[in-house]
Design a protein around this motif. Structure first.
Motif, mmCIF file in Angstrom:
data_model
loop_
_atom_site.group_PDB
_atom_site.id
_atom_site.type_symbol
_atom_site.label_atom_id
_atom_site.label_comp_id
_atom_site.label_asym_id
_atom_site.label_seq_id
_atom_site.Cartn_x
_atom_site.Cartn_y
_atom_site.Cartn_z
ATOM 1 N N ASN B 12 37.859 23.433 26.646
ATOM 2 C CA ASN B 12 37.941 22.486 25.527
ATOM 3 C C ASN B 12 39.328 21.888 25.506
ATOM 4 O O ASN B 12 40.326 22.621 25.563
ATOM 5 N N GLN B 14 41.796 18.416 23.770
ATOM 6 C CA GLN B 14 41.887 17.334 22.803
ATOM 7 C C GLN B 14 41.825 15.975 23.514
ATOM 8 O O GLN B 14 42.375 15.816 24.625
ATOM 9 N N SER B 85 32.990 14.509 28.389
ATOM 10 C CA SER B 85 32.389 15.826 28.205
ATOM 11 C C SER B 85 31.153 15.955 29.086
ATOM 12 O O SER B 85 30.228 15.150 29.001
ATOM 13 N N LYS B 110 34.605 20.048 27.461
ATOM 14 C CA LYS B 110 34.328 19.406 26.172
ATOM 15 C C LYS B 110 35.624 18.768 25.689
ATOM 16 O O LYS B 110 36.647 19.456 25.534
ATOM 17 N N LEU B 112 37.459 17.044 22.696
ATOM 18 C CA LEU B 112 37.343 17.012 21.236
ATOM 19 C C LEU B 112 38.031 15.783 20.671
ATOM 20 O O LEU B 112 39.177 15.490 21.031
#
Lengths: 115, 113
Positions: B12, B14, B85, B110, B112
């Protein structure tokens, strides 16, 4: 944009039955492949095909499997007597050149469920 | 035994940051290495190919490096976006004449917002 098309998108079959998965590769491509992906696992090579014959195959591609290019556009994968463990997503791919240094275009896959 | 490992099952990050994905291999001597993107329920989509004699390859926001001494490839996505993603797969082509690619298990990325 040219694409590889596969039919059907989902096939359910009884154990022991024969299935044929169909693919229409990109029209000017000469090299064709089948891969499979068991749910949650990695993509695995099955077979490559050029000039109407198999170029390479993996240990998964045993006598139960066969491939054919029955006409100028279709490329098929036949499983003669399906087993439960054949349940997977099957991807057809094609490339314009056959050496490893070329991109392969994958279809959207056929989800095969053996019950 | 032969292995292809991709870093952690899920990554994950940003939005706007650089994502770095790793592909390590053992007991292979690949002539080529490819990176693919795979979205859920879809087929892999080719992104980049790098040859054993190339150190780095770029395409827009993507960069791949290939270190045959470390037996490792790094895949970078700069200025990442939520649309990036997906699961990213590395695949090895063992010899120059092979038609067979061996895939890693993939890294799920992913991004975010």
């Amino acid at each position: 944009e040219p694409e590889v098309t596969q039919t059907p998108s989902h096939q359910v079959t009884q154990m022991g039955q024969e299935v044929i998965l169909r693919c229409v590769p990109i029209s000017n491509h000469l090299y064709f492949y089948w891969y499979r992906q068991i749910l949650g696992q990695k993509v695995e090579f099955l077979v490559s095909f050029y000039n109407n014959e198999i170029s390479e195959k993996s240990e998964i591609f045993d006598d139960q499997f066969s491939v054919e290019r029955p006409d100028g556009s279709n490329f098929t994968l036949k499983i003669r007597s399906t087993k439960l463990e054949d349940s997977a997503m099957y991807f057809c791919a094609s490339s314009g050149r056959g050496a490893a240094n070329t991109e392969a275009f994958f279809g959207q896959g056929t989800r095969l469920t053996v019950v | 035994s032969q292995k292809i490992e991709q870093n952690s099952e899920a990554l994950n990050i940003q939005e706007g940051k650089t994502a770095t994905l790793t592909c390590n291999y053992t007991n292979y001597s690949p002539a080529y290495l490819q990176w693919y993107r795979q979205d859920p329920g879809r087929g892999p989509v080719f992104l980049l190919l790098i040859r054993e004699n190339e150190k780095e390859k770029r395409k827009e926001r993507l960069k791949v490096t290939f270190d045959t001494t470390l037996k490792q490839s790094l895949f970078h996505i700069t200025a990442s976006q939520p649309a990036d993603s997906a699961t990213y797969l590395c695949a090895l082509g063992e010899t120059s004449g092979t038609y067979k690619y061996i895939f890693g298990t993939g890294t799920r990325l992913k991004v975010l917002a």
